[in-house]
Scaffold this motif. Structure first.
Motif, PDB file in Angstrom:
ATOM      1  N   LEU A 137      79.710  45.168  18.534  1.00 42.35           N
ATOM      2  CA  LEU A 137      80.022  43.949  19.266  1.00 42.35           C
ATOM      3  C   LEU A 137      79.509  42.751  18.486  1.00 42.35           C
ATOM      4  O   LEU A 137      78.445  42.819  17.877  1.00 42.35           O
ATOM      5  N   GLY A 138      80.257  41.670  18.512  1.00 38.78           N
ATOM      6  CA  GLY A 138      79.836  40.475  17.798  1.00 38.78           C
ATOM      7  C   GLY A 138      80.067  39.213  18.601  1.00 38.78           C
ATOM      8  O   GLY A 138      81.013  39.126  19.391  1.00 38.78           O
ATOM      9  N   LEU A 139      79.185  38.257  18.372  1.00 38.47           N
ATOM     10  CA  LEU A 139      79.261  36.985  19.074  1.00 38.47           C
ATOM     11  C   LEU A 139      78.902  35.864  18.102  1.00 38.47           C
ATOM     12  O   LEU A 139      77.874  35.931  17.425  1.00 38.47           O
ATOM     13  N   VAL A 140      79.745  34.840  18.011  1.00 39.11           N
ATOM     14  CA  VAL A 140      79.492  33.685  17.158  1.00 39.11           C
ATOM     15  C   VAL A 140      79.648  32.445  18.031  1.00 39.11           C
ATOM     16  O   VAL A 140      80.748  32.102  18.455  1.00 39.11           O
ATOM     17  N   ASN A 141      78.534  31.779  18.295  1.00 39.33           N
ATOM     18  CA  ASN A 141      78.525  30.646  19.215  1.00 39.33           C
ATOM     19  C   ASN A 141      78.319  29.333  18.469  1.00 39.33           C
ATOM     20  O   ASN A 141      77.429  29.221  17.622  1.00 39.33           O
ATOM     21  N   PHE A 142      79.145  28.338  18.771  1.00 36.99           N
ATOM     22  CA  PHE A 142      79.030  27.002  18.179  1.00 36.99           C
ATOM     23  C   PHE A 142      78.666  26.008  19.282  1.00 36.99           C
ATOM     24  O   PHE A 142      79.548  25.445  19.938  1.00 36.99           O
ATOM     25  N   PRO A 143      77.358  25.777  19.501  1.00 32.73           N
ATOM     26  CA  PRO A 143      76.940  24.907  20.612  1.00 32.73           C
ATOM     27  C   PRO A 143      77.512  23.501  20.539  1.00 32.73           C
ATOM     28  O   PRO A 143      77.941  22.946  21.553  1.00 32.73           O
TER      29      PRO A 143
END
Length: 283
Positions: A137-143
């Protein structure tokens, strides 16, 4: 069950404002991962819900202003340890915690540190989960950009923006001349090394913005992304994201990217092999 859980996460987070979501991760209890979850697949989907709640926490008002890599990783480690004490944790800022059940969280609290320092919006938070050392699983967050990319159920990847889920799919390209190639070798490859692959560098006409470029590949905006010397926390979230979107990702030697190193991601196998051949003098 996994599909229902994913639909639940979509409807839940679409209906709740950010200020209510801020405490969700702290309130979320282990029954989702324990009593009501039987199979490894369902455990992964439950973890996806945890990741999504983490993202909402990371982009909540006031958090971004005071954020530092060390503080953010410490916070994530503390909360993950509370909920999943058997899971391992690998991060950039602290020592590795060994897994007791095969599951490990891989964390890069701030990817694109230089962008973060100068106020560029392309910095991100990277979180992934691996099982027996395989990214799942992967998550890439750009606040700052207020969007995130996440792997979901049924081998799909999604862009989530304005509470809307968009399924990601690469745009296939087999032609070098017509492909949009992004990369940045400055500070990594010497001028002599770059001369050895001059045919490739001439084709690199698009900027490389750390994790965002890999995400743009998944959206079909780029066809190739090249980066040097990635650590495992830099690349683990990208592996499932790219593969689920139909792309290909390896090291410059054509090896499994999960070990890190210099990475190439491409939208088609044929194009990938062409670039690998061009990289041989410096791989």
């Amino acid at each position: 069950m996994s599909i229902n859980l994913f639909k639940l996460s979509r409807s839940f987070f679409a209906e709740k404002p950010v200020d209510i979501i801020v405490g969700i991760f702290l309130l979320m209890d282990s029954p989702i991962k324990g009593k009501f979850v039987a199979s490894p697949e369902e455990i992964l989907i439950a973890d996806t819900l945890i990741l999504t709640s983490l993202i909402k926490l990371l982009i909540s008002p006031g958090v971004e202003k005071n954020i530092t890599p060390t503080f953010l990783e410490y916070f994530l480690r503390k909360e993950i340890s509370k909920k999943f004490p058997q899971d391992g944790i690998i991060g950039e800022e602290f020592k590795k915690r060994k897994t007791k059940n095969g599951f490990s969280w891989v964390i890069d609290p701030i990817d694109g540190t230089r962008s973060f320092i100068i106020g560029s919006p392309t910095w991100s938070n990277l979180i992934s989960i691996s099982y027996n050392n395989e990214p799942i699983l992967g998550l890439v967050n750009f606040p700052t950009l207020k969007k995130y990319y996440i792997t979901g159920t049924n081998n799909n990847s999604y862009l989530v923006e304005n509470n809307k889920f968009k399924k990601l799919k690469v745009i296939k390209s087999n032609s070098l001349n017509n492909s949009k190639i992004a990369g940045n070798f400055f500070g990594w490859l010497t001028l002599d090394e770059q001369k050895k692959i001059s045919k490739l560098t001439k084709l690199m006409r698009y900027p490389c913005s750390d994790a965002l470029s890999y995400c743009q590949l998944c959206e079909g905006k780029l066809n190739v992304v090249l980066q040097c010397y990635n650590k495992i926390w830099d690349i683990h979230p990208m592996i499932t994201l790219i593969k689920n979107a139909g792309g290909h990702i390896t090291t410059w030697k054509g090896k499994d990217p999960k070990v890190g190193g210099s990475i190439i991601a491409s939208s088609s196998k044929e194009l990938h092999n062409k670039i690998l051949k061009m990289l041989k003098p410096v791989a």
